[in-house]
Design an enzyme around this catalytic site. Structure first.
Site, short mmCIF file in Angstrom:
data_model
loop_
_atom_site.label_atom_id
_atom_site.label_comp_id
_atom_site.label_asym_id
_atom_site.label_seq_id
_atom_site.Cartn_x
_atom_site.Cartn_y
_atom_site.Cartn_z
N GLU A 206 0.49 -1.47 7.36
CA GLU A 206 0.12 -1.23 5.88
C GLU A 206 -0.73 0.19 5.93
OE1 GLU A 206 -1.74 -4.80 4.54
OE2 GLU A 206 -0.46 -5.87 5.94
N GLU A 319 -2.36 -4.18 -4.67
CA GLU A 319 -3.26 -5.66 -4.17
C GLU A 319 -4.36 -5.51 -4.68
OE1 GLU A 319 -4.12 -8.12 -0.13
OE2 GLU A 319 -2.83 -6.46 -0.09
#
Length: 788
Positions: A206, A319
């Site tokens: 990520e 997120e």
């Protein structure tokens, strides 16, 4: 084809067809061969001419901090990057090389910047630093999502995903914002996810930006990476906190603040990030900006699944995390929904994936979108808008929500805010705990050869590249960092390899070195051709595919490598691309590829080259770094290098990927190497009055030969075989791409035309088909030369 034509192709095979020549012709040819073998060393010239040449050599050969001699006899001088010959060009006065660094000054050679972890960091977030925890509480998983789901409102997403495929990387531009969570325990981020495996043992990489005060001690937007090799079980680490990610870039540190932040209804900024599996080593590279600057990599050993197979899922979006269920959730992205008017919401643009053929292509259109709390965060595709206001957005606006809390809750929140403002430095802890933390800091903060303190208060230690925390991971025992260099050893920091010009070079070809001439004689132009045409004698000849009357910001191709052998040192044979704009008289061109040219390099090897003109092929117009202009920046890969592996007719085939692309911010034209787009250097926009200020209007791909000795046969082109002879025999250029007006790298259009001025000697074939796979858009060209 006659026997004479075939014999004319052998290396210096001139003696084999001399029987048909006059005495005068034989004498001339023997002189040329003698000069070639002598390397021009034995030429007797006037003292005045000699001093002129010597003065020139002193000008172009800059003082070297190190010199590297190759097995081919070339000498590459490691020259201070700001003292290379390019800066003798008056157009580059006061020019600054855009190193695209985040860290001012950077780290010394052999060291990399690691953000120092301090006691207040550990006190503020011991679980993050000591245990590598990203997710708090008992984590459960939903379906095949890569996102841990806490028991209630903790992690939330607004994402677009691509599932059930095979992907070797992804690249995207993330708009940069500065959302302000109301509590230090919360975070808000934008990133890309690349993952594989069942959720219990999931491998995930990520990369993006985050605002996370608990991790960094402030509310700034910062660059980060995160990885897990076992389903988010500890250790699971940000940046270099846990051993694993290997940092290699001395200028771009992880954890650095991103300075330019987008404004709602104002200026927007973005960062381009990419994760890509290296085809040679299997490591996963982290690349930065459109120029694909390598920041570092995740060794394949870290990933039981991703280390040995492609990703099966790729995601892009935002997120947030909020462990306090009575507090409003943090804003995501810009804090605005994608349904709002343009200029307000966050976005991820220019989304691409690396397919099974290792091609970087636009992401398919069948993306799925997901938001677990659509009333707080939205997601829309096309390509991809996301974000939302969620709760109160004011910075540290926790006090605005306190009216609904109990006395105990208010007290706890005030303590957290106090800790944040103090930087946790005032906390009193037991001695045993303090010693534990101190031991940890000694482990992770390696000895520094230099330390850099930023205006934000961060300290980045320049740590020996092989002593960084990554190498404390037992999986990386005896790991060697693949430097991916061509020049053994490379050049020291701040210097670049420049091929030394020697007296025999100047004596052999004074017009090339003194005047930067590519084309001899009186040049005239035909129509909209970018090729100078001589006085209808056999000089320059072409077999090319042309793309005209468009707007292009670059091209990328894979060229097959061959070693055609001209029979005379004045001749050359090459394969290249041309990127051009402007009328014939003032045409700007950038040309790159490989060539065989003994007049320039003193041998018959196939070598890497660039060429440029900013004024219709009138001087200066130069190969490589002979004339001031092209700025070299790569310490490992020099211009003029000899290719060791070349293709064989009916045998092994070798190729090289090259690219030129305009950098959108500076307007400079980058020269890129290999599929990984390693930057070699660039042509500053000041050199190119037309290309520096606009797109190219024409791109050509193919071969060119030059023969100024009109009584000799033309040199072979490419493999020396016609395209019609089929695969394994003809030369080819594959994976032909162009950079379009949206700055996307796309397959070249099919509306091309072919051109060859000597079809009896050279051919070109353009099937106008995109074959996909490793071939893509492809052409073939070449021929034996000879007399035609």
């Amino acid at each position: 084809m006659t026997k004479q034509h075939i014999d004319g192709q052998s290396t210096f095979g001139i003696f084999q067809f001399m029987s048909s020549m006059t005495v005068k012709m034989r004498a001339i040819l023997l002189v040329w061969v003698g000069l070639f073998l002598l390397g021009a060393n034995g030429i007797d010239i006037a003292r005045e001419e000699y001093l002129k040449y010597k003065k020139y050599l002193k000008l172009v050969n800059k003082p070297a901090v190190k010199s590297i001699k190759t097995k081919y006899g070339d000498i590459f001088d490691c020259v201070d990057i700001y003292k290379q010959h390019a800066f003798d060009n008056p157009l580059l006065k006061n020019h600054t090389i855009p190193l695209r660094a985040i860290l001012d000054g950077g780290c010394p050679e052999g060291s990399v910047p690691i953000r120092r972890i301090r006691m207040q960091d550990v006190l503020r977030a011991p679980s993050l630093y000591l245990e590598g925890k990203e997710y708090a509480g008992n984590v459960t998983y939903a379906g095949d999502s890569v996102h841990p789901q806490a028991d209630t409102a903790n992690h939330h997403w607004a994402i677009a995903s691509l599932e059930h495929g095979q992907y070797y990387g992804t690249k995207a531009a993330l708009s940069v914002w500065n959302p302000q969570p109301v509590h230090t325990e919360m975070f808000s981020l934008s990133q890309l996810w690349l993952s594989a495996g069942p959720y219990e043992t999931l491998n995930s990489i990520e990369i993006g930006w985050t605002v996370y005060a608990k991790l960094f001690g402030d509310q700034k937007t910062r660059l980060f990476t995160f990885w897990t090799g076992d389903g988010y079980k500890p250790p699971l680490c940000y940046n270099t906190i846990c051993p694993g990610f290997v940092h290699t870039n001395p200028l771009v540190p992880l954890g650095a603040p991103v300075e330019h932040i987008s404004q709602v209804d104002g200026q927007h900024y973005s960062i381009t990030v990419q994760v890509l599996q290296d085809t040679t080593f299997g490591d996963w590279l982290f690349l930065w900006e459109e120029g694909d600057i390598a920041v570092g990599y995740f060794p394949k050993r870290l990933f039981p699944i991703l280390g040995n197979s492609p990703a099966t899922k790729v995601e892009w979006g935002g997120e947030t995390y909020n462990p306090f269920h009575n507090l409003p959730m943090p804003p995501m992205g810009s804090g605005h929904f994608p349904s709002e008017p343009p200029g307000k919401s966050s976005y991820v643009s220019w989304i691409r994936v690396v397919d099974t053929n290792r091609h970087l292509i636009d992401a398919p259109f069948d993306l799925e979108t997901f938001s677990d709390v659509p009333q707080c965060y939205g997601i829309e595709d096309p390509r991809v808008n996301y974000g939302g206001e969620a709760g109160d957005q004011s910075t540290f606006g926790v006090f605005l929500a306190m009216s609904s809390m109990t006395f105990k809750m208010r007290a706890i929140l005030l303590i957290w805010v106090g800790i944040f403002l103090l930087g946790a430095s005032g906390i009193v802890i037991p001695k045993e705990q303090h010693l534990k933390y101190k031991k940890y800091l000694k482990l992770v903060n390696k000895p520094a050869v230099k330390s850099i303190k930023t205006k934000y208060g961060d300290i980045f230690d320049c740590v020996d590249i092989y002593k960084q925390h990554a190498f404390d991971n037992p999986l990386l025992k005896n790991l060697t960092i693949p430097m991916r260099a061509i020049l053994d050893g490379g050049c020291p920091e701040g210097s670049v390899p420049i091929r030394r010009i020697r007296m025999q070079d100047v004596l052999r070809a004074p017009s090339l070195y003194f005047e930067g001439k590519k084309y001899a004689g009186n040049v005239t132009y035909q129509g909209d051709s970018i090729y100078p045409q001589e006085d209808n004698r056999a000089d320059h000849h072409y077999a090319v595919v042309q793309l005209k009357n468009g707007k292009y910001f670059g091209t990328k191709v894979a060229m097959s490598l061959w070693n055609p052998q001209p029979v005379n040192r004045e001749m050359f044979s090459l394969s290249q691309f041309w990127v051009a704009a402007g009328p014939d008289a003032t045409v700007n061109t950038i040309e790159s590829g490989w060539m065989v040219y003994a007049g320039l390099f003193n041998d018959q090897k196939s070598r890497l080259f660039t060429f440029w003109t900013g004024n219709g092929y009138r001087g200066p117009r130069c190969y490589n770094t002979i004339c001031p202009g092209y700025v070299h920046t790569n310490p490992h890969i020099p211009l003029g290098l000899a290719f060791e592996q070349v293709s064989q007719v009916g045998g092994p085939q070798f190729g090289q990927t090259l690219q030129t692309a305009q950098e959108p911010r500076s307007g400079d034209w980058l020269f890129l190497w290999d599929e990984d787009d390693v930057i070699l250097g660039y042509l500053p926009r000041r050199l190119l009055p037309i290309l520096g200020n606009g797109p190219a209007t024409r791109i050509d791909w193919g071969g060119e030969t030059y023969n100024p000795v009109h009584d000799l046969p033309l040199p072979p082109m490419g493999s020396g075989r016609f395209p019609r002879e089929g695969p394994g025999k003809g030369s080819f250029i594959t994976r032909i791409k162009v950079v379009d007006t949206k700055r996307h790298l796309v397959d070249a259009p099919l509306n091309t035309v072919t051109y060859t001025d000597k079809p009896g000697c050279y051919g070109v074939d353009d099937p106008k088909v995109n074959y996909g796979g490793q071939v893509g858009r492809a052409i073939s060209y070449g021929g034996p030369g000879g007399r035609c």
